[in-house]
Design a protein around this motif. Structure first.
Motif, short mmCIF file in Angstrom:
data_model
loop_
_atom_site.label_atom_id
_atom_site.label_comp_id
_atom_site.label_asym_id
_atom_site.label_seq_id
_atom_site.Cartn_x
_atom_site.Cartn_y
_atom_site.Cartn_z
N ARG A 1 33.77 37.76 57.74
CA ARG A 1 33.09 38.99 58.21
C ARG A 1 31.50 39.19 57.56
NH1 ARG A 1 34.62 42.66 62.30
NH2 ARG A 1 33.29 44.48 62.48
N ASP A 2 31.74 39.31 56.15
CA ASP A 2 30.41 39.60 55.27
C ASP A 2 29.63 38.51 55.36
OD1 ASP A 2 31.59 42.07 54.53
OD2 ASP A 2 32.17 41.08 52.67
N ARG A 3 29.77 37.37 55.89
CA ARG A 3 28.92 36.27 55.86
C ARG A 3 28.15 36.33 57.23
NH1 ARG A 3 31.99 31.99 54.81
NH2 ARG A 3 32.70 31.27 56.88
N ILE A 4 28.99 36.65 58.11
CA ILE A 4 28.30 36.84 59.50
C ILE A 4 27.36 38.00 59.36
CG2 ILE A 4 28.95 37.66 61.88
CD1 ILE A 4 31.47 36.16 61.63
N VAL A 5 27.66 39.10 58.82
CA VAL A 5 26.69 40.01 58.68
C VAL A 5 25.45 39.74 57.98
CG1 VAL A 5 26.37 42.25 57.60
CG2 VAL A 5 28.43 42.07 58.75
N ARG A 6 25.46 38.98 56.71
CA ARG A 6 24.32 38.47 56.12
C ARG A 6 23.53 37.67 56.91
NH1 ARG A 6 28.19 37.79 52.18
NH2 ARG A 6 28.08 35.49 52.52
N ARG A 7 24.14 36.75 57.63
CA ARG A 7 23.46 35.90 58.54
C ARG A 7 22.46 36.70 59.60
NH1 ARG A 7 27.60 30.56 59.19
NH2 ARG A 7 27.04 29.91 56.97
N LEU A 8 23.10 37.64 60.17
CA LEU A 8 22.59 38.32 61.38
C LEU A 8 21.38 39.30 60.78
CD1 LEU A 8 25.66 39.25 63.33
CD2 LEU A 8 23.74 37.83 63.95
N VAL A 9 21.55 39.78 59.54
CA VAL A 9 20.56 40.84 58.76
C VAL A 9 19.69 39.85 58.50
CG1 VAL A 9 20.14 41.99 56.84
CG2 VAL A 9 22.15 42.67 58.27
N GLY A 10 19.86 38.52 58.07
CA GLY A 10 18.72 37.71 57.59
C GLY A 10 17.83 37.20 58.97
N MET A 11 18.56 37.18 60.00
CA MET A 11 17.91 36.58 61.15
C MET A 11 16.90 37.64 61.51
SD MET A 11 19.23 36.36 65.13
CE MET A 11 19.71 37.98 65.11
N LEU A 12 17.67 38.99 61.47
CA LEU A 12 16.49 40.13 62.02
C LEU A 12 15.38 40.07 60.86
CD1 LEU A 12 19.34 42.67 63.23
CD2 LEU A 12 17.62 41.36 64.77
N SER A 13 15.56 40.03 59.82
CA SER A 13 14.55 40.14 58.93
C SER A 13 13.50 39.11 59.00
CB SER A 13 15.23 39.78 57.44
OG SER A 13 14.33 40.13 56.47
N ARG A 14 13.94 37.91 59.29
CA ARG A 14 12.65 36.82 59.60
C ARG A 14 12.13 37.36 60.93
NH1 ARG A 14 17.15 34.16 57.91
NH2 ARG A 14 17.80 33.38 59.92
N LYS A 15 12.57 38.20 61.74
CA LYS A 15 11.99 38.67 63.19
C LYS A 15 11.00 39.69 62.72
CE LYS A 15 14.65 36.34 66.29
NZ LYS A 15 13.43 35.53 66.93
N GLY A 16 11.04 40.19 61.28
CA GLY A 16 10.36 41.41 61.15
C GLY A 16 10.79 42.72 60.79
N TYR A 17 12.33 42.80 61.22
CA TYR A 17 12.95 44.11 61.01
C TYR A 17 13.04 44.50 59.53
CZ TYR A 17 13.52 43.44 65.86
OH TYR A 17 13.36 43.28 67.35
N VAL A 18 12.93 45.68 59.29
CA VAL A 18 13.21 46.07 57.80
C VAL A 18 14.64 46.20 57.61
CG1 VAL A 18 10.88 47.59 57.83
CG2 VAL A 18 13.17 48.53 58.40
N PRO A 19 15.03 45.93 56.16
CA PRO A 19 16.76 45.94 56.03
C PRO A 19 17.54 47.02 56.52
CG PRO A 19 15.15 45.18 54.15
CD PRO A 19 14.31 45.73 55.25
N GLY A 20 17.14 48.04 56.44
CA GLY A 20 17.92 49.30 56.95
C GLY A 20 18.24 49.20 58.20
N VAL A 21 17.32 48.97 59.24
CA VAL A 21 17.32 48.88 60.57
C VAL A 21 18.18 47.55 61.13
CG1 VAL A 21 16.14 48.48 62.82
CG2 VAL A 21 15.29 50.17 61.37
N ALA A 22 18.09 46.46 60.42
CA ALA A 22 18.74 45.36 60.49
C ALA A 22 20.18 45.68 60.32
CB ALA A 22 18.18 44.22 59.84
N PHE A 23 20.52 46.07 59.03
CA PHE A 23 22.03 46.41 58.87
C PHE A 23 22.57 47.34 59.69
CE2 PHE A 23 25.38 48.19 56.41
CZ PHE A 23 26.11 46.96 56.05
#
Length: 178
Positions: A139-161
């Motif tokens: 589950r943590d790996r899924i969270v990291r991948r999804l947050v990383g995807m959003l980060s690459r699309k320009g979302y700030v870490p707080g919003v992505a998480f």
């Protein structure tokens, strides 16, 4: 007419032809067209004259380009304002024009786009329901991948998480794990 005038007339015609070909393929900014013309060794004064005329007759409109770009890329790619701003800057859009174009994307629009992106990814992912160490790690790996995807699309870490956490809370747990 002397040879210098002929050369300048030829350069004007060549510049117009190049710019029109570029614009027929896709909308371009003044900056993009200027770079293309300069790469074809068109004199700077000719580049400026031709592009000024194209702006006069509204074949080039950086403000309209920016607004259309923001609308399209936010809708199709789910990009955040930060990523859109960088893309506009790369295309030579002035900061004031970019700011106006980016106003059409609200915080709520960004959050919704990010949430939709995450839900689409989660619909193709098996999310473990149990809390045993192996499932927690997955589950943590899924969270990291999804947050990383959003980060690459320009979302700030707080919003992505925040978006990923909300989406995971909304996802139905895999019935096989219950």
């Amino acid at each position: 007419m002397n040879d210098q005038d002929d050369l300048e007339t030829d350069q004007h015609q060549a510049a117009r032809n190049i710019a029109l070909r570029q614009l027929s393929a896709a909308p371009k900014t003044r900056h993009q067209l200027a770079e293309k013309l300069r790469s074809r060794e068109i004199a700077d004064n000719v580049v400026e004259e031709v592009l000024d005329r194209f702006e006069e007759v509204e074949l080039i409109d950086d403000a309209a380009f920016a607004e259309s770009w923001v609308r399209s890329r936010h809708r199709s790619k789910g990009l955040a304002r930060r990523a859109l701003s960088m893309e506009l800057r790369q295309r030579g859009i002035a900061d004031d024009l970019a700011a106006v174009a980016l106003e059409q994307v609200s915080d709520e629009d960004e959050w919704t786009a990010a949430y939709d992106l995450v839900m689409r990814k989660l619909s193709r992912t098996k999310v473990p329901a149990s809390t045993d160490p192996e499932s927690r790690q997955q589950r943590d790996r899924i969270v990291r991948r999804l947050v990383g995807m959003l980060s690459r699309k320009g979302y700030v870490p707080g919003v992505a998480f925040n978006v990923v956490t909300s989406a995971l809370d909304a996802v139905d747990l895999d019935p096989l794990d219950e």
